[in-house]
Design an enzyme around this catalytic site. Structure first.
Site, PDB file in Angstrom:
ATOM      1  N   HIS A 435       0.810  -1.217   0.000  1.00 41.89           N
ATOM      2  CA  HIS A 435       0.000   0.000   0.000  1.00 41.89           C
ATOM      3  C   HIS A 435       0.843   1.266   0.000  1.00 41.89           C
ATOM      4  O   HIS A 435       0.284   2.367  -0.040  1.00 41.89           O
ATOM      5  CB  HIS A 435      -0.936  -0.004   1.205  1.00 41.89           C
ATOM      6  CG  HIS A 435      -2.003  -1.043   1.128  1.00 41.89           C
ATOM      7  ND1 HIS A 435      -3.285  -0.772   0.701  1.00 41.89           N
ATOM      8  CD2 HIS A 435      -1.970  -2.366   1.395  1.00 41.89           C
ATOM      9  CE1 HIS A 435      -4.007  -1.881   0.728  1.00 41.89           C
ATOM     10  NE2 HIS A 435      -3.229  -2.869   1.147  1.00 41.89           N
ATOM     11  N   ASP A 641       3.328   9.428  -1.682  1.00 39.81           N
ATOM     12  CA  ASP A 641       2.247   8.616  -1.135  1.00 39.81           C
ATOM     13  C   ASP A 641       1.986   7.435  -2.050  1.00 39.81           C
ATOM     14  O   ASP A 641       2.111   7.547  -3.281  1.00 39.81           O
ATOM     15  CB  ASP A 641       0.964   9.454  -1.019  1.00 39.81           C
ATOM     16  CG  ASP A 641       0.177   9.132   0.232  1.00 39.81           C
ATOM     17  OD1 ASP A 641       0.371   8.029   0.778  1.00 39.81           O
ATOM     18  OD2 ASP A 641      -0.624   9.975   0.661  1.00 39.81           O
TER      19      ASP A 641
END
Length: 734
Positions: A435, A641
């Site tokens: 992730h 991110d």
């Protein structure tokens, strides 16, 4: 009802150890309000007068409180620090601890959270947060954890532990377990013990019981891992059970009828003993408290993404329970079968929490994978803890899923799990989804254990990433740092083929459509009234150095400095969700953010206009949806991110007739899909200020056109489609 439990309640001599708060008396908003009524006092008097019975109250309460309420009862106070038999109180051990430094810091904490409570005791302190709102509780616990981590370095003998909506700070030698041999001795030769309690401090007492003893845990609607074999629901059930037990031993009734039920959380398998064909494994579980529909509460995008797949297949979800145990104890898995999906919680040893989670995961992998090499610190002990924790997870995982069942592992905390499950005989498909970003070879090679991690990752059948660039980085690392062969067919190593692919995660857009839902609106509407006619620029992030919050604030200050016409016309609301405050970098980040907010407000603020409204707390999705919809600009500017679902949530929540503008960092994984956002460079402060100005002045037609394309992308690639796509690809690997 068990014959064994029936025999125990009739045995002579018998020692009964009973916790007080949450067991004999119900919880109250403050400790002062929780007092035993006359019925409880009378029951305790009768139990204390029984022949061949030693009835002991084992409590965290102070000696004065227990003396006042139970003058003729055997007592253990302050979690085992003191005990009182027939005479005066005895101290378990005299070891004065100077808590003066803690007191001054707790006074400051109390000032920030006026509804919190500080209960000083002879050997420590209890921090109560029952009266705080749920978002305040989260921030409070994060702050206290950081404070205690710092204190523990100065006073190593101090330990903290969670009780019910409170944090106990006391010396390591103070435990309720000391009450068990003492009560057994008070009862007499060949005594057996019955212990009753409700929280984690009582588990030490349960763990000290012998083979012929029994423990009863009080649930209060929440199942957790426990050493108890029996459970009661609440304090009225405890009272009814004890009253019947006392009456039976007084000769007033033939038998007890209000029996506890058997605990169902002791096994990692379902109650019928059958394993599962699908197991999801992640570092953290969803909240173990259920929502009204009986499902676990969502704690982020992963829950929304995985729930449809698990419900369709009837699988289980394994992860850390969020609780820690002593290093001397062995972790035991507990199944929350009442939830859909079933949740298996595993406690971490204290050392694993420090060295595996806070250490290797969050001080090595997190900064390195996000390309912050200057924040990385290597420690052999932390790597060893990372491997040990994987072995513990693997032990539970192979017991919870069919030998050939499907396992889907998530994120950087569990990169070694396939290797350890294969070593334990698992033959089914195992997939991994990362992730966060994957770094390029020149950074990944900084890891002293990069070969071991690549070896372990190649034991998975499928490895998934958010973006093509992260996939390319992974393949480049394998090519340059590992002997495996990479081809269009996959990665071949030691007679095993691993496939890798791109699977960008989504959200469930419908969760953010109903932005005018009635729940939680009062607080948000109050905030919007304070902002008045000013345009709202909204930032929502975990407080993390990767999120670019200081840079975002500086750019907003640059906007006000360079373009004075925006003063009083625009306000920034920054929501920073508490995160990992016991990692020093995060505490530094919070201090830096608050300093910048204060400086901007001091420099530009006016009597009726505050430029930056800063909130260190979390909000419910319904509240966020209302804020998203009200915001003229969604200010999503991480330095790096993996994906960033806030960007997608903002798009989904917009009023299509008059949408706001998504200002998005080009270094967020979401930028790959959301190309029609206004992309910005968060490393260039003045440039980001110019982009913010452009977002605030963007023409209506352009706003609508951009949003229509963004919404089509968000609705076309959801959490549900992501989960199904990954599982289908994993199945195809076999």
């Amino acid at each position: 009802m068990s014959d064994h439990l029936d025999q125990l309640t009739r045995h002579s001599p018998l020692a009964i150890l009973c916790d007080l708060d949450g067991t004999l008396i119900p919880f109250a908003a403050t400790p002062e309000e929780a007092v035993p009524d006359e019925a409880v006092r009378n029951l305790v008097r009768r139990a204390s007068a029984l022949p061949d019975v030693a009835f002991v109250i084992v409590s965290g309460r102070t000696r004065d409180y227990l003396d006042q309420n139970f003058p003729a009862t055997l007592l253990v106070a302050e979690h085992g620090a003191f005990r009182r038999g027939a005479g005066a109180w005895e101290a378990l051990r005299e070891e004065p601890i100077d808590l003066a430094n803690l007191q001054s810091r707790l006074d400051a904490l109390k000032a920030r959270y006026p509804k919190s409570g500080v209960e000083w005791k002879a050997t420590g302190v209890v921090l109560h947060y029952r009266r705080l709102s749920r978002p305040e509780r989260e921030a409070f616990v994060v702050e206290v954890t950081a404070l205690l981590q710092d204190l523990a370095e100065k006073i190593p003998i101090l330990r903290s532990s969670q009780s019910t909506l409170a944090i106990d700070v006391r010396p390591a030698y103070v435990r309720k377990s000391v009450a068990v041999p003492w009560a057994r001795e008070r009862a007499g030769h060949d005594a057996r013990v019955l212990a009753i309690g409700d929280d984690l401090t009582d588990e030490h007492m349960f763990g000290a019981l012998g083979v012929g003893d029994e423990a009863i845990v009080v649930r209060h609607g929440e199942r957790r891992q426990t050493k108890a074999r029996w459970e009661l629901e609440d304090t009225p059930q405890v009272f009814a059970f004890l009253e019947e037990l006392v009456e039976m031993r007084e000769g007033k009734r033939a038998r007890v009828t209000s029996w506890p039920s058997q605990v169902v959380t002791r096994s990692a398998k379902k109650k019928d003993g059958a394993s599962q064909s699908l197991l999801v494994v992640s570092n953290r579980l969803p909240s173990m408290r259920s929502a009204k529909d009986g499902r676990p509460q969502s704690v982020g995008g992963l829950v929304s993404a995985l729930r449809p797949a698990l419900e369709t297949r009837g699988g289980l979800w394994l992860g850390w329970s969020g609780k820690t145990i002593d290093d001397a104890e062995e972790p035991v898995a507990s199944l929350e079968a009442d939830f859909t999906p079933g949740l298996i919680g595993v406690d971490l040893k204290e050392r694993w929490y420090r060295e595996y989670y806070n250490g290797f995961c969050n001080k090595v992998l997190w900064p390195l994978f996000h390309c912050f090499p200057g924040r990385v610190r290597f420690s052999r002990g932390e790597w060893d803890a990372y491997e040990e924790a994987h072995r513990a997870f693997a032990d539970v995982a192979v017991a919870a899923v069919d030998r050939g069942g499907t396992v889907w592992v998530h994120d950087y905390h569990l990169l070694l799990l396939a290797r350890d499950m294969r070593a334990r005989g698992h033959t089914g498909p195992i997939g991994h989804f990362l992730h966060i970003p994957f770094p390029p070879p020149d950074l990944f090679e900084m890891l002293p254990w990069h070969k071991e991690i690549l070896d372990a990752m190649l034991a998975f059948d499928l490895v998934g990433f958010h973006t093509p660039q992260f996939l390319r980085n992974f393949l480049a690392c394998v090519r340059s740092l590992h002997p495996a062969r990479v081809s269009d067919e996959g990665i071949e190593y030691q007679d095993h083929r691993t496939r890798a692919g791109v699977f960008p995660i989504g959200i469930l857009p419908s969760d953010y459509k109903d932005a005018d839902a009635p729940e939680f609106t009062e607080e948000i509407e109050g905030l919007l009234r304070i902002l008045g006619p000013a345009q709202l620029v909204l930032g929502v992030d975990r407080l993390d150095y990767t999120k670019g919050i200081p840079e975002r604030l500086l750019a907003f200050g640059s906007l006000l400095e360079r373009y004075p016409e925006f003063r009083t016309k625009v306000s920034l609301v920054q929501i920073s969700v508490p995160s990992r405050a016991d990692v020093p970098h995060y505490a530094e980040q919070r201090s830096q953010v608050e300093e910048i907010v204060g400086r901007i407000n001091g420099q530009y603020g006016q009597a009726h206009w505050v430029p930056v409204q800063y909130f260190y707390r979390s909000y419910e999705p319904t509240q966020l949806a209302r804020l998203y919809r009200a915001a003229a600009v969604g200010y999503v500017t991480p330095l790096r991110d993996g994906m960033n679902l806030v960007a997608k949530e903002y798009v989904a929540a917009q009023n299509e007739a008059n949408p706001g503008v998504l200002l998005l960092s080009r270094f967020a994984g979401a930028a790959v899909e959301l190309k029609d956002a206004l992309l910005t460079n968060p490393y260039y402060i003045d440039g980001m200020a110019d982009d913010l100005r452009r977002a605030l002045t963007m023409p209506f037609d352009e706003r609508r056109a951009r949003h229509a394309k963004l919404l089509a992308q968000v609705e076309g690639s959801t959490a549900a489609t992501w989960g199904e796509a990954f599982l289908a690809a994993l199945a195809a690997c076999r």
